[in-house]
Design a protein around this motif. Structure first.
Motif, PDB file in Angstrom:
ATOM      1  N   LEU A 191       0.839  -1.201   0.000  1.00  0.00           N
ATOM      2  CA  LEU A 191       0.000   0.000   0.000  1.00  0.00           C
ATOM      3  C   LEU A 191       0.875   1.252   0.000  1.00  0.00           C
ATOM      4  N   ASP A 248       2.053   2.354  -3.347  1.00  0.00           N
ATOM      5  CA  ASP A 248       0.969   2.752  -4.263  1.00  0.00           C
ATOM      6  C   ASP A 248       0.469   1.602  -5.132  1.00  0.00           C
ATOM      7  N   ARG A 249       0.446   0.405  -4.564  1.00  0.00           N
ATOM      8  CA  ARG A 249      -0.086  -0.744  -5.297  1.00  0.00           C
ATOM      9  C   ARG A 249      -1.503  -1.064  -4.822  1.00  0.00           C
ATOM     10  N   HIS A 250      -2.265  -0.017  -4.491  1.00  0.00           N
ATOM     11  CA  HIS A 250      -3.576  -0.231  -3.878  1.00  0.00           C
ATOM     12  C   HIS A 250      -4.536  -0.981  -4.791  1.00  0.00           C
ATOM     13  N   ARG A 289      -8.320   4.498  -1.851  1.00  0.00           N
ATOM     14  CA  ARG A 289      -7.294   5.028  -2.747  1.00  0.00           C
ATOM     15  C   ARG A 289      -7.523   4.622  -4.199  1.00  0.00           C
ATOM     16  N   SER A 290      -8.398   3.642  -4.402  1.00  0.00           N
ATOM     17  CA  SER A 290      -8.756   3.226  -5.762  1.00  0.00           C
ATOM     18  C   SER A 290     -10.008   3.947  -6.251  1.00  0.00           C
TER      19      SER A 290
END
Length: 255
Positions: free
Chosen positions: A178, A181-183, A213-214
């Protein structure tokens, strides 16, 4: 020879799986593997094999089971294996070289991940966490202890402890992902984990963040509402404080 306990108990020799003579031998070996390279007293082995009601001859039967394991190992390796199981004072010791037990390899990857995380090398840490998770094939010992009336507390506790390490590894890995930024990528995995472990607050918090965040804020808040309803109905509890704080943050963002 190689041994696996991160899933069903398996023994391999030269690419061929070794079969044991019954569940008692399996439970004895499992207890020795959980305590590899240390002496396990006969009393604890008796508890692992029979639980609370061992037969009067349990001590002698443990010695017979250990002798049977030695024969199985020797036959499987064509006589080329050293005596892995030795009598040592009040009990038995299973001596293993490095990387011959998947749980040891798992621990080594965890140690590397923790070092990388402390050094701020989060992508490297994620790689080590993932390598550790890839070793797992299912619950530790594949239910050999869980739900088995004859399995004693030491065996059950060992399996539960390994399963908890796996979940903690997953939580740490996903936390770092997370942060990288691999949400969007972790939403499917977290959704499956929350479905399997609905009362584990950290997975739920991570999924709420990944959804928010998506661009799926409503889904994140709905996840909280469903958890709160379930906790109230089944346990009479409120969500964990960290989840309540996260919900408030999301509501402020929504407003």
């Amino acid at each position: 020879m190689e041994f696996k306990i991160l899933g069903s108990l398996e023994i391999w020799a030269d690419g061929v799986r070794v079969r044991l003579a019954g569940s008692r031998q399996e439970r004895l070996l499992a207890m020795l593997l959980l305590n590899a390279n240390t002496v396990v007293p006969i009393g604890r082995l008796v508890d692992a094999v029979w639980g609370e009601r061992p037969p009067a001859t349990a001590g002698r039967q443990v010695r017979n089971l250990a002798a049977g394991l030695r024969r199985s190992f020797t036959e499987a390796a064509g006589g080329r294996v050293a005596d892995l199981i030795s009598t040592d004072g009040p009990g038995y010791r299973l001596t293993l070289q490095e990387r011959k037990l998947d749980a040891q390899v798992f621990a080594a990857h965890l140690a590397c991940a923790h070092r990388a995380q402390r050094a701020g090398e989060h992508a490297l840490a994620v790689g080590e966490y993932r390598a550790a998770l890839d070793l797992w094939r299912g619950p530790a010992l594949g239910g050999l202890a869980d739900g088995n009336r004859q399995a004693g507390r030491p065996l059950t506790a060992g399996a539960v402890g390994l399963d908890e390490q796996r979940l903690a590894c997953w939580e740490n890995c996903l936390e770092l992902e997370l942060g990288l930024d691999r949400h969007r990528e972790v939403v499917p995995e977290l959704s499956a984990l929350v479905a399997e472990h609905p009362l584990r607050a950290r997975f739920t918090a991570q999924l709420m963040l990944a959804l928010q965040r998506s661009g799926r804020q409503a889904d994140a808040l709905d996840l909280y509402r469903r958890l709160a309803a379930r906790l109230c109905e089944e346990l009479g509890l409120d969500p964990a404080p960290e989840l309540q704080l996260l919900r408030q943050r999301l509501l402020r963002t929504e407003g």
